[in-house]
Design an enzyme around this catalytic site. Structure first.
Site, PDB file in Angstrom:
ATOM      1  N   ASP A 198       0.874  -1.168   0.000  1.00  0.00           N
ATOM      2  CA  ASP A 198       0.000   0.000   0.000  1.00  0.00           C
ATOM      3  C   ASP A 198       0.913   1.220   0.000  1.00  0.00           C
ATOM      4  O   ASP A 198       1.676   1.440   0.951  1.00  0.00           O
ATOM      5  CB  ASP A 198      -0.899  -0.035   1.245  1.00  0.00           C
ATOM      6  CG  ASP A 198      -1.874   1.136   1.310  1.00  0.00           C
ATOM      7  OD1 ASP A 198      -1.580   2.195   0.718  1.00  0.00           O
ATOM      8  OD2 ASP A 198      -2.914   0.999   1.983  1.00  0.00           O
ATOM      9  N   TYR A 223      -4.603  11.524  -4.010  1.00  0.00           N
ATOM     10  CA  TYR A 223      -5.068  12.803  -3.471  1.00  0.00           C
ATOM     11  C   TYR A 223      -4.192  13.328  -2.339  1.00  0.00           C
ATOM     12  O   TYR A 223      -4.449  14.414  -1.826  1.00  0.00           O
ATOM     13  CB  TYR A 223      -6.521  12.712  -2.992  1.00  0.00           C
ATOM     14  CG  TYR A 223      -6.821  11.578  -2.038  1.00  0.00           C
ATOM     15  CD1 TYR A 223      -6.504  11.658  -0.690  1.00  0.00           C
ATOM     16  CD2 TYR A 223      -7.442  10.425  -2.492  1.00  0.00           C
ATOM     17  CE1 TYR A 223      -6.784  10.627   0.182  1.00  0.00           C
ATOM     18  CE2 TYR A 223      -7.735   9.375  -1.630  1.00  0.00           C
ATOM     19  CZ  TYR A 223      -7.406   9.475  -0.295  1.00  0.00           C
ATOM     20  OH  TYR A 223      -7.678   8.430   0.560  1.00  0.00           O
ATOM     21  N   LYS A 224      -3.147  12.600  -1.960  1.00  0.00           N
ATOM     22  CA  LYS A 224      -2.250  13.073  -0.917  1.00  0.00           C
ATOM     23  C   LYS A 224      -1.094  13.837  -1.561  1.00  0.00           C
ATOM     24  O   LYS A 224      -1.267  14.933  -2.081  1.00  0.00           O
ATOM     25  CB  LYS A 224      -1.781  11.897  -0.064  1.00  0.00           C
ATOM     26  CG  LYS A 224      -2.913  11.139   0.645  1.00  0.00           C
ATOM     27  CD  LYS A 224      -2.363  10.024   1.509  1.00  0.00           C
ATOM     28  CE  LYS A 224      -3.459   9.095   2.034  1.00  0.00           C
ATOM     29  NZ  LYS A 224      -4.408   9.781   2.922  1.00  0.00           N
ATOM     30  N   ARG A 370      -0.420  14.973  13.514  1.00  0.00           N
ATOM     31  CA  ARG A 370       0.384  14.695  12.327  1.00  0.00           C
ATOM     32  C   ARG A 370       0.745  15.991  11.594  1.00  0.00           C
ATOM     33  O   ARG A 370      -0.105  16.866  11.407  1.00  0.00           O
ATOM     34  CB  ARG A 370      -0.369  13.788  11.351  1.00  0.00           C
ATOM     35  CG  ARG A 370      -0.682  12.413  11.867  1.00  0.00           C
ATOM     36  CD  ARG A 370      -1.083  11.480  10.735  1.00  0.00           C
ATOM     37  NE  ARG A 370      -2.101  12.048   9.850  1.00  0.00           N
ATOM     38  CZ  ARG A 370      -2.539  11.447   8.752  1.00  0.00           C
ATOM     39  NH1 ARG A 370      -2.050  10.284   8.379  1.00  0.00           N
ATOM     40  NH2 ARG A 370      -3.478  12.016   8.009  1.00  0.00           N
TER      41      ARG A 370
END
Length: 411
Positions: A198, A223-224, A370
């Site tokens: 992944d 989309y990151k 984060r």
């Protein structure tokens, strides 16, 4: 870096060979955006491109655009472009569906390729969808497979001659800790198991070499760090050596060898296109294409080096100015993705206070704050301002205000 000062960080920004790429993104002037590991920033030219696709291709050419604007070919074209960032030769990557759907397709295919084996190994404590989908596959197949989900430090020891598939996330979504992809893949293969990676927190953050390490399958989102936009399509990788035997269960019409023959009996397409299921998302693919055009102007290895340094600076400053926080991420940048995670029992409220001050990171339960360092647009000076603002929040106790302690649906 010793004796870090704002002036030194501003000098690094001036010397940054990728600094000009920041101007290609539509970022709010008053915001420091450190959440590109969750949703990437908007490329400036995406809006115009989407308008062109909507008004001209859809609005004027209508259904002819499937041919005249190659809408149907975008999944393979975009897949080959992403392949360059994950070390995959052409005709092995397909842009389609979502990460979740692609995990299910490829996990089912891997199990079908290893009918004499029953175990599927993954780790606990990582992003939940991977494990949820394996649990769903287990319910569907009954006692034919057994999902073995173990803590990170135990997962590899469970690989044995009954293991059909090992599924791991290369970069941990909470901590940023990285697996040694070549070594883990070698260990899985030594036991006769297939290996699926992944890459959701890897693609666009660092160069990955799937072909070189002989990975079997991989999935990832766009989309990151790739900045494809909210809900942009995912991708999957199937090593060419496996494509002839691939049996993915979602046999939709576009995975057929001759989809426009509309035959009653399914016959899989001969290559990577057999992993297709439904109709390509044309608008989302157009937005993703814009994002890839920016990446193709950059040196991914230089970007990775910058992100590692950004993380190192953040850790050093946080340890000095914010001693109230624990560190969940590796201090060794070579073992860490492009993020740093701090811990605090009141992490949610603290992050909400930080966001209200114009610095956007995110929170992951139970106590993780984060901070993602997307090197295309995050500056060194942003790290200084982030840590100083965080230190001020802790010194004043402003995070205790009621408005920051009201949980929202998305954290």
């Amino acid at each position: 870096m010793n004796n870090i000062t704002l002036e030194k960080l501003q000098q690094l920004d001036q010397q940054d060979p990728s600094a000009h790429l920041r101007d290609l993104f539509d970022l709010p002037e008053t915001m420091i955006y450190l959440d590109g590991n969750s949703l990437g920033a908007l490329p400036k030219h995406t809006n115009a491109r989407l308008q062109e696709v909507v008004q001209q291709q859809w609005g004027q050419s209508l259904i002819q655009s499937w041919n005249t604007h190659a809408w149907m070919q975008k999944p393979t074209q975009l897949g080959d472009r992403i392949g360059k960032f994950i070390g995959a030769a052409t005709e092995q990557v397909l842009v389609c569906d979502t990460t979740s759907v692609n995990i299910f397709k490829l996990a089912a295919a891997a199990v079908a390729m290893q009918p004499e084996r029953s175990k599927v190994i993954t780790e606990t404590g990582n992003f939940a969808t991977d494990l949820y989908l394996l649990q769903g596959l287990e319910r569907m197949l009954g006692d034919k497979i057994q999902i073995v989900a173990l803590p990170r430090e135990q997962a590899l020891d469970a690989i044995d001659d009954d293991t059909a598939l090992v599924l791991l996330t290369h970069v941990h979504y909470k901590t940023g800790a990285m697996w040694d992809m070549p070594e883990v893949t070698r260990q899985a293969h030594a036991a006769g198991a297939l290996m699926m990676w992944d890459l959701c927190h890897s693609v666009g953050a660092m160069q990955v070499e799937l072909d070189a390490c002989k990975a079997d399958y991989a999935v990832g989102c766009t989309y990151k760090y790739l900045n494809g936009g909210p809900g942009s399509p995912a991708f999957l990788y199937v090593a060419k050596r496996h494509q002839a035997l691939l049996q993915q269960p979602l046999t939709g019409w576009l995975g057929h060898a001759r989809p426009f023959s509309f035959e009653d009996q399914y016959e899989a397409a001969p290559g990577i296109e057999q992993a297709m299921c439904g109709t390509p998302p044309v608008l989302a693919n157009a937005a993703l294409e814009c994002a890839l055009e920016i990446f193709e102007q950059a040196d991914i290895n230089l970007l990775r080096s910058k992100a590692q340094q950004l993380g190192d600076v953040f850790i050093q400053l946080a340890q000095v100015h914010c001693p109230e926080f624990g560190l969940a991420s590796p201090t060794d940048a070579s073992l860490r993705g492009n993020q740093v995670s701090l811990t605090h029992p009141q992490g949610y409220a603290i992050m909400q206070n930080l966001i209200a001050r114009g610095i956007v990171g995110d929170f992951r339960a139970p106590d993780i704050l984060r901070f993602g360092f997307a090197p295309l647009y995050v500056r060194y000076q942003d790290i200084w301002h982030t840590v100083q603002t965080l230190a001020d929040i802790m010194a004043t106790g402003s995070w205790q205000e009621a408005q920051y302690n009201q949980r929202q649906a998305v954290t």
